[in-house]
Design an enzyme around this catalytic site. Sequence first.
Site, mmCIF file in Angstrom:
data_model
loop_
_atom_site.group_PDB
_atom_site.id
_atom_site.type_symbol
_atom_site.label_atom_id
_atom_site.label_comp_id
_atom_site.label_asym_id
_atom_site.label_seq_id
_atom_site.Cartn_x
_atom_site.Cartn_y
_atom_site.Cartn_z
ATOM 1 N N ARG A 25 -79.343 -19.489 25.420
ATOM 2 C CA ARG A 25 -78.448 -19.302 25.431
ATOM 3 C C ARG A 25 -77.623 -18.914 24.052
ATOM 4 N NH1 ARG A 25 -71.644 -19.515 27.800
ATOM 5 N NH2 ARG A 25 -72.936 -17.967 28.503
ATOM 6 N N HIS A 36 -76.084 -9.648 27.793
ATOM 7 C CA HIS A 36 -75.405 -10.091 28.817
ATOM 8 C C HIS A 36 -76.132 -10.189 29.480
ATOM 9 C CE1 HIS A 36 -73.560 -14.252 30.062
ATOM 10 N NE2 HIS A 36 -72.682 -14.240 30.599
ATOM 11 N N GLN A 52 -75.048 -11.699 33.273
ATOM 12 C CA GLN A 52 -73.533 -11.074 33.653
ATOM 13 C C GLN A 52 -73.577 -10.159 34.503
ATOM 14 O OE1 GLN A 52 -70.393 -13.170 33.145
ATOM 15 N NE2 GLN A 52 -69.478 -11.746 35.096
ATOM 16 N N ASP A 77 -63.190 -8.251 28.664
ATOM 17 C CA ASP A 77 -64.107 -9.040 28.743
ATOM 18 C C ASP A 77 -62.600 -10.228 27.345
ATOM 19 O OD1 ASP A 77 -65.454 -11.213 27.979
ATOM 20 O OD2 ASP A 77 -66.979 -10.027 26.448
ATOM 21 N N CYS A 124 -65.213 -11.855 33.221
ATOM 22 C CA CYS A 124 -66.619 -12.379 32.990
ATOM 23 C C CYS A 124 -66.065 -13.821 33.002
ATOM 24 C CB CYS A 124 -67.699 -11.687 32.098
ATOM 25 S SG CYS A 124 -66.710 -11.346 30.505
ATOM 26 N N ARG A 176 -72.699 -14.716 40.397
ATOM 27 C CA ARG A 176 -73.519 -15.437 39.231
ATOM 28 C C ARG A 176 -75.009 -16.222 39.702
ATOM 29 N NH1 ARG A 176 -71.730 -15.548 34.465
ATOM 30 N NH2 ARG A 176 -74.315 -15.987 33.781
#
Length: 321
Positions: A101, A128, A131, A240, A280, A308
Amino acid sequence: MKHLLSLENLSRADMESILSATLTMKRERGHHATRPLAGQTWALIFAKSSTRTRVSFEVGLRELGADVMFLSAADIQLGRGEPIKDTARVLGRMVHGAVFRTFAQADVEEFARYANIPTINALTDEEHPCQILTDIFTFQEQRGPIHGKVVTFVGDGACNVPASWVFAAAKLGFELRIAAPRGFQPALSLLERAGFTHLHARSTPAGEVIQATIAATGGKIVITADLQAAAAGADLLYTDVWVSMGKEAEAAARIQVLTGYQINESLVKLAQPGALVMHCLPAYRGKEIDDATFEAHSRTIFDEAENRLHTQKAIIAWLVG
Ligand code: CP
Ligand code: NVA
């Protein structure tokens, strides 16, 4: 050597195979027939904060048999300026896979190239992918195939999460509407990269509306500042944060421009009856979503968070399979 660095570079067939393996991972949690990572050690290298991604990868990797080490970028020499390509060549000789990340997409790609071990993008400024694969799994789990459905993204339409949604819409053939003010809409070059054609813009009293399609898949994209029009008849309302990690210095200006781009009860009323609401996470109540709507849809939102784990286990099994 397989990697999962973006949805841009993931084929539709691979996306579908990961989504279907996710269901198996979820059903068989706790009694998997094989542990494909037995004897392996994987590294998580994180240059940004994380709750869900870190925990779901740590748990998922262990459930697949691996040992896991968490490396905060600030604690390793990377944080003091050691080049990505040197870090990658060291780790590549010691660990069997990496979850990264960071900020620049180019850094994850450079890491994968030099480490030569399966590498997963756990969020960059540009994408992402884990996600959005999870989000699509969660939608399909509750509502069936996403093909032909309408997904409305509300808020900062220029960040990583909507970008990955654009690539998914192109490949899986659904309509993605992005409701965002000018300056927070995805670049037209992103739509072109995703393969959208017949790009056209028309003027409306609420501003310019951009539309594009992909005939081969049935994918469609609509970009507008008109939140109400974007929400009308949607099967999924999605949002988001307004201030993504790394954008903290712009927080006040972002909040000023994005105020109003909120999922709340009056917006939900415009969507299909029974429309899903997803986020998310982390969520900022009173900004991109109000508290009542968040809590009314919290079951879906926390299913999404749990998924996830299952999706990423399917991604890992696909990478090493
Ligand atoms: N949604 C998500 O990626 O959450 P974290 O930042 O907590 O990992
Ligand atoms: N766009 C957000 C996603 C957080 C999971 C960010 O980059 O901070």
